[in-house]
Design a protein around this motif. Structure first.
Motif, PDB file in Angstrom:
ATOM      1  N   ASP A  11       0.862  -1.175   0.000  1.00  0.00           N
ATOM      2  CA  ASP A  11       0.000   0.000   0.000  1.00  0.00           C
ATOM      3  C   ASP A  11       0.906   1.235   0.000  1.00  0.00           C
ATOM      4  O   ASP A  11       1.958   1.237  -0.637  1.00  0.00           O
ATOM      5  CB  ASP A  11      -0.926  -0.061   1.213  1.00  0.00           C
ATOM      6  CG  ASP A  11      -2.053   0.966   1.127  1.00  0.00           C
ATOM      7  OD1 ASP A  11      -2.296   1.510   0.046  1.00  0.00           O
ATOM      8  OD2 ASP A  11      -2.699   1.230   2.164  1.00  0.00           O
ATOM      9  N   CYS A  12       0.594   2.257   0.750  1.00  0.00           N
ATOM     10  CA  CYS A  12       1.387   3.484   0.750  1.00  0.00           C
ATOM     11  C   CYS A  12       2.669   3.289   1.575  1.00  0.00           C
ATOM     12  O   CYS A  12       2.783   2.389   2.400  1.00  0.00           O
ATOM     13  CB  CYS A  12       0.575   4.637   1.309  1.00  0.00           C
ATOM     14  SG  CYS A  12      -0.035   4.370   2.979  1.00  0.00           S
ATOM     15  N   ALA A  13       3.625   4.172   1.311  1.00  0.00           N
ATOM     16  CA  ALA A  13       4.903   4.122   2.019  1.00  0.00           C
ATOM     17  C   ALA A  13       4.757   4.710   3.419  1.00  0.00           C
ATOM     18  O   ALA A  13       3.906   5.571   3.678  1.00  0.00           O
ATOM     19  CB  ALA A  13       5.955   4.897   1.238  1.00  0.00           C
ATOM     20  N   VAL A  14       5.588   4.241   4.334  1.00  0.00           N
ATOM     21  CA  VAL A  14       5.713   4.866   5.653  1.00  0.00           C
ATOM     22  C   VAL A  14       6.503   6.160   5.457  1.00  0.00           C
ATOM     23  O   VAL A  14       7.640   6.129   4.955  1.00  0.00           O
ATOM     24  CB  VAL A  14       6.421   3.921   6.641  1.00  0.00           C
ATOM     25  CG1 VAL A  14       6.647   4.620   7.977  1.00  0.00           C
ATOM     26  CG2 VAL A  14       5.611   2.642   6.836  1.00  0.00           C
ATOM     27  N   ALA A  15       5.934   7.284   5.845  1.00  0.00           N
ATOM     28  CA  ALA A  15       6.478   8.596   5.476  1.00  0.00           C
ATOM     29  C   ALA A  15       7.899   8.817   5.968  1.00  0.00           C
ATOM     30  O   ALA A  15       8.701   9.473   5.293  1.00  0.00           O
ATOM     31  CB  ALA A  15       5.562   9.695   6.005  1.00  0.00           C
ATOM     32  N   TYR A  25      14.691   7.616  10.364  1.00  0.00           N
ATOM     33  CA  TYR A  25      14.738   9.047  10.054  1.00  0.00           C
ATOM     34  C   TYR A  25      15.685   9.770  11.008  1.00  0.00           C
ATOM     35  O   TYR A  25      16.477  10.628  10.590  1.00  0.00           O
ATOM     36  CB  TYR A  25      13.327   9.634  10.138  1.00  0.00           C
ATOM     37  CG  TYR A  25      13.250  11.079   9.716  1.00  0.00           C
ATOM     38  CD1 TYR A  25      13.145  11.414   8.361  1.00  0.00           C
ATOM     39  CD2 TYR A  25      13.302  12.104  10.653  1.00  0.00           C
ATOM     40  CE1 TYR A  25      13.084  12.740   7.969  1.00  0.00           C
ATOM     41  CE2 TYR A  25      13.242  13.428  10.267  1.00  0.00           C
ATOM     42  CZ  TYR A  25      13.139  13.741   8.917  1.00  0.00           C
ATOM     43  OH  TYR A  25      13.093  15.065   8.531  1.00  0.00           O
ATOM     44  N   VAL A  26      15.628   9.405  12.283  1.00  0.00           N
ATOM     45  CA  VAL A  26      16.494  10.042  13.286  1.00  0.00           C
ATOM     46  C   VAL A  26      17.969   9.796  12.969  1.00  0.00           C
ATOM     47  O   VAL A  26      18.795  10.708  13.028  1.00  0.00           O
ATOM     48  CB  VAL A  26      16.141   9.518  14.691  1.00  0.00           C
ATOM     49  CG1 VAL A  26      17.179   9.975  15.710  1.00  0.00           C
ATOM     50  CG2 VAL A  26      14.759   9.975  15.101  1.00  0.00           C
ATOM     51  N   MET A  66      11.597  17.848  11.118  1.00  0.00           N
ATOM     52  CA  MET A  66      10.769  16.911  10.362  1.00  0.00           C
ATOM     53  C   MET A  66       9.474  17.604   9.959  1.00  0.00           C
ATOM     54  O   MET A  66       9.007  18.536  10.618  1.00  0.00           O
ATOM     55  CB  MET A  66      10.470  15.652  11.178  1.00  0.00           C
ATOM     56  CG  MET A  66       9.714  15.910  12.451  1.00  0.00           C
ATOM     57  SD  MET A  66       9.378  14.400  13.351  1.00  0.00           S
ATOM     58  CE  MET A  66       8.603  15.095  14.827  1.00  0.00           C
ATOM     59  N   PRO A  67       8.865  17.141   8.871  1.00  0.00           N
ATOM     60  CA  PRO A  67       7.619  17.759   8.411  1.00  0.00           C
ATOM     61  C   PRO A  67       6.442  17.387   9.303  1.00  0.00           C
ATOM     62  O   PRO A  67       6.413  16.318   9.919  1.00  0.00           O
ATOM     63  CB  PRO A  67       7.447  17.182   6.997  1.00  0.00           C
ATOM     64  CG  PRO A  67       8.218  15.912   6.986  1.00  0.00           C
ATOM     65  CD  PRO A  67       9.373  16.123   7.931  1.00  0.00           C
ATOM     66  N   ASN A  68       5.437  18.266   9.362  1.00  0.00           N
ATOM     67  CA  ASN A  68       4.232  17.998  10.143  1.00  0.00           C
ATOM     68  C   ASN A  68       3.460  16.799   9.615  1.00  0.00           C
ATOM     69  O   ASN A  68       2.701  16.172  10.356  1.00  0.00           O
ATOM     70  CB  ASN A  68       3.322  19.237  10.150  1.00  0.00           C
ATOM     71  CG  ASN A  68       3.944  20.413  10.898  1.00  0.00           C
ATOM     72  OD1 ASN A  68       4.737  20.220  11.812  1.00  0.00           O
ATOM     73  ND2 ASN A  68       3.591  21.628  10.504  1.00  0.00           N
ATOM     74  N   ILE A 103       4.042  13.048  13.935  1.00  0.00           N
ATOM     75  CA  ILE A 103       4.804  12.759  15.148  1.00  0.00           C
ATOM     76  C   ILE A 103       4.930  14.061  15.946  1.00  0.00           C
ATOM     77  O   ILE A 103       5.346  15.087  15.407  1.00  0.00           O
ATOM     78  CB  ILE A 103       6.181  12.179  14.800  1.00  0.00           C
ATOM     79  CG1 ILE A 103       6.004  10.843  14.059  1.00  0.00           C
ATOM     80  CG2 ILE A 103       7.032  11.993  16.052  1.00  0.00           C
ATOM     81  CD1 ILE A 103       7.289  10.261  13.521  1.00  0.00           C
ATOM     82  N   LEU A 104       4.562  14.030  17.210  1.00  0.00           N
ATOM     83  CA  LEU A 104       4.474  15.242  18.016  1.00  0.00           C
ATOM     84  C   LEU A 104       5.772  15.531  18.742  1.00  0.00           C
ATOM     85  O   LEU A 104       6.380  14.641  19.336  1.00  0.00           O
ATOM     86  CB  LEU A 104       3.356  15.099  19.050  1.00  0.00           C
ATOM     87  CG  LEU A 104       1.942  14.869  18.507  1.00  0.00           C
ATOM     88  CD1 LEU A 104       0.948  14.805  19.657  1.00  0.00           C
ATOM     89  CD2 LEU A 104       1.542  15.960  17.529  1.00  0.00           C
TER      90      LEU A 104
END
Length: 449
Positions: free
Chosen positions: A50-54, A91-92, A257-259, A263-264
């Motif tokens: 399905d869709c990618a994990v952002a 990402y980190v 990181m983008p909104n 992730i808060l």
């Protein structure tokens, strides 16, 4: 579908970004299913992505859960089934580490191997990853998963974390995905709810501080510490984040990181330290927390080298092994008790200091030589460096499952050692004799149901 008890809501109602109504709504929905592809074993999967994990280059959601046990691509290590929130670690790392450099990396609480294989996908072949598991009962799963990933630049250890105090100034990056109360996984594992209580949170808090105290001295000056849990509780997250900065010379690092990630950013109440929270109502994933730190200085001296029990392979032995390994001259070959291991120079360097570590696995075990004949190890079958010169047998799904169940079968091929393959990836060895075929799949890799 699960209903969370009132006392649980009361214990986390003060957490940044927490919403009782939204979390209850999320727990009435099925948890999303996600996988992370192995970049070293690209192949056509037997199901649709399905869709990618952002926040991941390799992560994808899937709409329908296949029977992973009977998917030979899964058994061959072409992908890992991993919760999407925890892929934020990728990402980190990309934001904080120069992955072009030769790195020494520690995954301190590594089993079953999700974040270990994630890190292994990011570092280069000249780097080395030490993946440690504290619990003896869990280290077997870790070894299996890193073996399936197929690379050569890892060391698996089974130690209490206090052993890493003997390795000061050793690691460029240390990940502590700490044992925790597990409240972020209640949707996936509702049976956890019945056993949960605040005593478990407080016990986890004490254990987490102990692990950090043991690991932090092993990080180099300028090195990175990533701390994470699958808990919602401030005691295990923001409070630990402040405790790290109050007691060690580490600086908290903010990640851009983008909104759209959902992730808060979460600031602790007593400082400006920043961590990152995942909630199932803000993103397609489970509860997760992560914080990042940089080591400012390190007063510890370098560890002492030990007497190395490993030898380098001789020129004669290398000549005998060369035909079994792709790009053979790019690697180092260690020898121990007539077994040969595919490694790199940095692994050999690190091993020379690991005096007190109980080492379970080094690189890729190639096998042993008996009168110039290789007796191949299962690690070589799953390695991405296994040579095409090895006699292969390309299985269809039925034959592969038969092999992985260790059911009797006769392979119509030449006599001798044969690499069983599926979609061009090795899954194990058989030895063809005149009247039978012997299956050498280790029992721990066997499909049992």
């Amino acid at each position: 579908m699960s209903v969370l008890p009132k006392f649980f809501h009361e214990s986390i109602c003060h957490c940044n970004g927490y919403d009782e109504t939204l979390i209850e709504q999320a727990h009435q929905q099925a948890a999303p299913i996600s996988i992370r592809l192995n970049p070293y074993k690209p192949t056509k999967l037997n199901f649709e992505l399905d869709c990618a994990v952002a926040h991941s280059n390799f992560g994808f959601y899937i709409n329908h859960k296949p029977e992973f046990t009977y998917d030979i691509n899964f058994q061959a290590g072409a992908y890992y089934v991993q919760e999407a929130s925890s892929m934020f670690i990728e990402y980190v790392i990309r934001q904080t580490i120069d992955l072009q450099k030769q790195l020494t990396v520690l995954d301190a609480c590594a089993a079953p191997g999700g974040k270990t294989t994630l890190i292994n996908s990011l570092i280069n072949s000249e780097s080395v990853l030490v993946c440690n598991e504290i619990e003896k009962s869990r280290v077997g799963a870790l070894m299996q998963n890193i073996t399936k990933w197929g690379t050569h630049n890892s060391i698996v250890t089974n130690n209490d974390t206090n052993v890493f105090q003997t390795l000061p100034n050793m690691f460029d990056l240390a990940l502590i995905d700490a044992p925790c109360s597990g409240s972020g996984l209640f949707r996936k594992m509702p049976n956890y709810i019945n056993d949960w209580n605040m005593n478990f949170v407080n016990q986890s808090f004490i254990r987490q501080k102990n692990i950090l105290t043991n690991i932090i001295p092993s990080i180099k000056e300028g090195g990175i510490l990533i701390y994470s849990t699958c808990s919602y509780h401030i005691e295990e997250n923001e409070n630990i984040m402040d405790w790290i900065c109050d007691n060690f010379n580490l600086q908290n690092i903010a990640i851009e990181m983008p909104n759209s990630f959902g992730i808060l950013e979460s600031k602790s109440k007593h400082s400006q330290n920043i961590g990152y929270r995942c909630y199932p109502y803000n993103m397609k994933g489970e509860g997760f927390f992560c914080a990042v730190f940089k080591k400012q200085s390190n007063e510890n001296s370098m560890p002492k080298k030990k007497n190395n029990i490993f030898q380098l392979a001789t020129s004669f032995e290398k000549n005998e092994l060369e035909k079994y390994i792709v790009n053979f001259n790019s690697f180092e070959i260690l020898k121990y008790n007539n077994a040969f291991f595919l490694t790199n120079r940095l692994t050999i360097y690190l091993l020379s200091f690991m005096k007190h570590c109980y080492i379970k696995k080094i690189g890729t075990e190639v096998g042993s030589l008996i009168k110039s004949t290789l007796i191949p190890h299962h690690n070589l079958a799953l390695s991405i460096y296994a040579s095409q010169n090895i006699m292969p047998y390309d299985c269809d799904k039925e034959a592969a499952i038969c092999f992985l169940k260790k059911q009797p079968q006769k392979i119509e091929a030449l006599l001798g050692w044969i690499l069983m393959r599926y979609n061009n990836f090795g899954i194990g060895w058989v030895k063809n004799l005149e009247n039978r075929t012997n299956n050498y799949l280790p029992n721990e890799f066997k499909i049992r149901h």
